[in-house]
Every structure is written in structure tokens, then in C-alpha cells.
Design a protein around this motif. Structure first.
Motif, PDB file in Angstrom:
ATOM      1  N   ALA A  31       0.834  -1.209   0.000  1.00 27.36           N
ATOM      2  CA  ALA A  31       0.000   0.000   0.000  1.00 27.36           C
ATOM      3  C   ALA A  31       0.864   1.252   0.000  1.00 27.36           C
ATOM      4  CB  ALA A  31      -0.920  -0.003   1.211  1.00 27.36           C
ATOM      5  N   CYS A  32       1.885   1.277   0.832  1.00 31.93           N
ATOM      6  CA  CYS A  32       2.804   2.408   0.870  1.00 31.93           C
ATOM      7  C   CYS A  32       3.466   2.609  -0.490  1.00 31.93           C
ATOM      8  CB  CYS A  32       3.857   2.174   1.955  1.00 31.93           C
ATOM      9  SG  CYS A  32       5.162   3.419   2.024  1.00 31.93           S
ATOM     10  N   CYS A  33       3.901   1.514  -1.105  1.00 26.93           N
ATOM     11  CA  CYS A  33       4.594   1.613  -2.388  1.00 26.93           C
ATOM     12  C   CYS A  33       3.670   2.078  -3.507  1.00 26.93           C
ATOM     13  CB  CYS A  33       5.225   0.269  -2.738  1.00 26.93           C
ATOM     14  SG  CYS A  33       6.635  -0.171  -1.695  1.00 26.93           S
ATOM     15  N   LEU A  34       2.411   1.665  -3.481  1.00 28.39           N
ATOM     16  CA  LEU A  34       1.470   2.117  -4.508  1.00 28.39           C
ATOM     17  C   LEU A  34       1.257   3.625  -4.438  1.00 28.39           C
ATOM     18  CD1 LEU A  34      -1.142  -0.773  -4.273  1.00 28.39           C
ATOM     19  CD2 LEU A  34       0.204  -0.182  -6.313  1.00 28.39           C
ATOM     20  N   ALA A  39      -0.146   6.631  -7.129  1.00 24.08           N
ATOM     21  CA  ALA A  39      -1.593   6.364  -7.129  1.00 24.08           C
ATOM     22  C   ALA A  39      -2.328   7.507  -6.445  1.00 24.08           C
ATOM     23  CB  ALA A  39      -1.891   5.046  -6.424  1.00 24.08           C
ATOM     24  N   GLU A  40      -3.465   7.876  -6.998  1.00 24.93           N
ATOM     25  CA  GLU A  40      -4.262   8.961  -6.418  1.00 24.93           C
ATOM     26  C   GLU A  40      -4.854   8.544  -5.075  1.00 24.93           C
ATOM     27  OE1 GLU A  40      -8.580  11.042  -7.186  1.00 24.93           O
ATOM     28  OE2 GLU A  40      -7.454  10.353  -8.926  1.00 24.93           O
ATOM     29  N   ALA A  41      -5.304   7.294  -5.007  1.00 21.86           N
ATOM     30  CA  ALA A  41      -5.915   6.796  -3.777  1.00 21.86           C
ATOM     31  C   ALA A  41      -5.900   5.289  -3.809  1.00 21.86           C
ATOM     32  CB  ALA A  41      -7.353   7.300  -3.635  1.00 21.86           C
ATOM     33  N   LEU A  42      -5.991   4.690  -2.614  1.00 27.76           N
ATOM     34  CA  LEU A  42      -6.168   3.257  -2.468  1.00 27.76           C
ATOM     35  C   LEU A  42      -7.544   2.991  -1.891  1.00 27.76           C
ATOM     36  CD1 LEU A  42      -2.836   2.072  -0.806  1.00 27.76           C
ATOM     37  CD2 LEU A  42      -3.481   1.885  -3.203  1.00 27.76           C
ATOM     38  N   LEU A 232     -12.599   1.265   1.969  1.00 25.29           N
ATOM     39  CA  LEU A 232     -11.961   2.304   2.775  1.00 25.29           C
ATOM     40  C   LEU A 232     -10.998   3.061   1.873  1.00 25.29           C
ATOM     41  CD1 LEU A 232     -10.972   0.161   5.894  1.00 25.29           C
ATOM     42  CD2 LEU A 232     -13.060   1.510   5.576  1.00 25.29           C
ATOM     43  N   ILE A 233     -11.065   4.388   1.882  1.00 26.17           N
ATOM     44  CA  ILE A 233     -10.234   5.200   0.998  1.00 26.17           C
ATOM     45  C   ILE A 233      -9.012   5.685   1.773  1.00 26.17           C
ATOM     46  CG2 ILE A 233     -10.120   7.240  -0.463  1.00 26.17           C
ATOM     47  CD1 ILE A 233     -13.187   7.088  -0.682  1.00 26.17           C
ATOM     48  N   PHE A 234      -7.831   5.306   1.280  1.00 27.24           N
ATOM     49  CA  PHE A 234      -6.574   5.757   1.866  1.00 27.24           C
ATOM     50  C   PHE A 234      -5.844   6.653   0.874  1.00 27.24           C
ATOM     51  CE2 PHE A 234      -7.536   2.178   4.494  1.00 27.24           C
ATOM     52  CZ  PHE A 234      -6.938   2.437   5.717  1.00 27.24           C
ATOM     53  N   ARG A 235      -5.305   7.751   1.404  1.00 29.06           N
ATOM     54  CA  ARG A 235      -4.515   8.661   0.600  1.00 29.06           C
ATOM     55  C   ARG A 235      -3.163   8.897   1.267  1.00 29.06           C
ATOM     56  NH1 ARG A 235      -7.812  10.729  -3.374  1.00 29.06           N
ATOM     57  NH2 ARG A 235     -10.061  10.655  -2.904  1.00 29.06           N
ATOM     58  N   ARG A 236      -2.270   9.464   0.517  1.00 26.42           N
ATOM     59  CA  ARG A 236      -0.903   9.679   0.967  1.00 26.42           C
ATOM     60  C   ARG A 236      -0.832  10.803   1.982  1.00 26.42           C
ATOM     61  NH1 ARG A 236       4.158  10.140  -3.244  1.00 26.42           N
ATOM     62  NH2 ARG A 236       5.836  10.426  -1.713  1.00 26.42           N
ATOM     63  N   ALA A 237      -0.191  10.541   3.112  1.00 28.22           N
ATOM     64  CA  ALA A 237       0.032  11.552   4.138  1.00 28.22           C
ATOM     65  C   ALA A 237       1.475  11.456   4.616  1.00 28.22           C
ATOM     66  CB  ALA A 237      -0.913  11.366   5.316  1.00 28.22           C
TER      67      ALA A 237
END
Length: 243
Positions: A31-34, A39-42, A232-237
Motif C-alpha cells: 500500500a505504501c509503495c502504490l 496512485a491517487e488513492a487506495l 476504505l479510501i486511503f490517501r498519501r500523508a
């Protein structure tokens, strides 16, 4: 600040504050690597059919069954593959055997859910500390309902670093994870002994294990920002964005 480690997800486990979900081999590393790859979102979903329901021109499907890419999916669950994948500006829907289910368990009650691994350990710990008001919980995904040495070791790394960031009150699970971490000379030694690593060797994907054993190589932290349907929507932080 309470510091808690749960060795497996449980239906009745409440999370009042921040949860770091750990599935180091391989979902939370992938997930971190994507997200690092652009990637815009996971979108994390708990099953393959839920993932397939999102298939679209601008949506990629990633995941695994028995360690291997499911039929019709664009990507597997390899962090090495994810880092090089053409995911820029796209939504990636991820479904795995253990990690995505653990994230859903945490999201039922937690205020904040972060995906942590050895690969982003220091950044994830710093952001968790910024967000937390009373407790940081580390939830290990385990492997098919059983505790995983790899996740417990990673939880120990996170717990140790959280202790360096400020005073914490470790509960028994955190003390166990710290003991596991201190029992091994290096991360690869611990990860290579795990059942998850053995399963990858059986399907020819053992190169993912030393990749997942890298510590603090990324400042990217997948942070839960919302939901859509079953996802569940995850984005980069990053640390410093915790407010």
C-alpha cells in the motif's frame, strides 16, 4: 499516552483513537509503495468480488489469493511490483487475505487508521503520535487467523520508535512486541522465519521478503480519509500533516 499492540484483529476490539495496521508481508508495505508510485488513492476492500465491482478504465485492481495475483487483476500484492507500477493518477483497489480485513476491523471504531510497515515505520509512528490524543494502537494482521512473527516484529519496531518520540505507557501486548523485536539481530532474520515468508517461498516470490525488511525507507503513510461503498479510501500523508 497508552501504547497498545493487538496480535490479531478481533470483532470485539474497540479502538478509541489512532490505529497503525500492520501486515508487513505484504499488504501494508505494498500500500505504501502504490501511493509512493503516484496512485491517487487506495480503496481497501475485504474481498475479491468487492474489488471487481470497482473495475473501471481509471481503476486498477491489486491483490492476492495464496500469494498470487487473482485472475483478472492488474497487479498482485508485491511491493517491488507496486513501486514500479504505472499507477500515476489512478485509483488502485486492493484486496488481500489478511491486511485489508485488519484495516476494516480497525476502521469500525478508530478515529484515525494508518497503514504501517517496516518500510515506512518511522514516518507512520511520527504521524500516529501527531494524531493521537490518548492511545496509539498497533493492530497486527497475522496470517489467516494466527499470529505472525513478521507483524509482531514490525509492531516492536514501531513501539520502540514511538517510545523515542515521547513518554508512552506500554500495555502487555506492546511489551511482547518489544521483546520480539529485541530477540533478533536484524529485520530480515525475523521476517524470513515467519509463516508468511515461507508461503512466499513456496510460490517463488521470496524476493519480496528482503524488500519488506527495509526499515524507514519511505516517508509515505497511507491514511484513511473516507469510504465509498464497501471500500476504505486511503490517501498519501506525511508527518507534519496531522494537524
Amino acid at each position: 499516552m497508552r501504547l497498545r499492540v493487538d496480535v490479531l484483529p478481533g470483532e470485539a476490539l474497540p479502538y478509541p483513537d489512532v490505529v497503525l495496521v500492520v501486515d508487513v508481508i505484504r499488504a501494508t508495505t505494498t500500500a505504501c509503495c502504490l501511493l509512493e508510485a503516484g496512485a491517487e488513492a487506495l480503496y481497501l476492500v475485504a474481498g475479491l468480488e468487492a474489488a471487481r465491482a470497482f473495475k473501471d478504465r481509471d481503476v486498477l485492481l491489486a491483490g492476492e489469493v495464496g500469494g498470487l495475483k487473482p485472475p483478472g487483476f492488474d497487479l498482485g500484492n508485491s511491493p517491488r511490483e507496486a513501486l514500479e507500477a504505472p499507477v500515476g493518477g489512478k485509483v488502485v483497489v486492493l484486496s488481500t487475505t489478511n491486511g485489508t480485513k485488519a484495516a476494516h476491523a480497525a476502521a469500525r471504531t478508530a478515529k484515525h487508521v494508518l497503514l504501517a510497515s517496516l518500510y515506512n515505520a518511522h514516518a507512520a509512528a511520527r504521524l500516529a503520535r501527531e494524531l493521537a490524543s490518548e492511545e496509539v494502537a498497533i493492530l497486527c494482521a497475522g496470517k489467516e487467523g494466527r499470529a505472525g512473527l513478521d507483524d509482531l516484529y514490525a509492531a516492536g519496531v514501531l513501539a520502540e520508535y514511538l517510545g523515542l518520540l515521547g513518554e508512552v505507557e506500554p500495555e502487555d501486548g506492546a511489551r511482547i512486541a518489544l521483546s520480539v523485536k529485541r530477540s533478533y539481530q536484524d529485520p530480515l532474520e525475523a521476517l524470513a522465519l515467519s509463516a508468511a515468508a515461507q508461503a512466499l517461498r513456496a510460490v517463488g516470490l521470496e524476493a519480496d521478503v528482503p524488500f519488506a525488511a527495509q526499515v524507514a525507507r519511505s516517508a509515505t503513510v497511507p491514511l484513511l480519509t473516507g469510504r465509498v461503498g464497501e471500500a476504505l479510501i486511503f490517501r498519501r500523508a506525511h508527518p507534519g500533516q496531522g494537524g
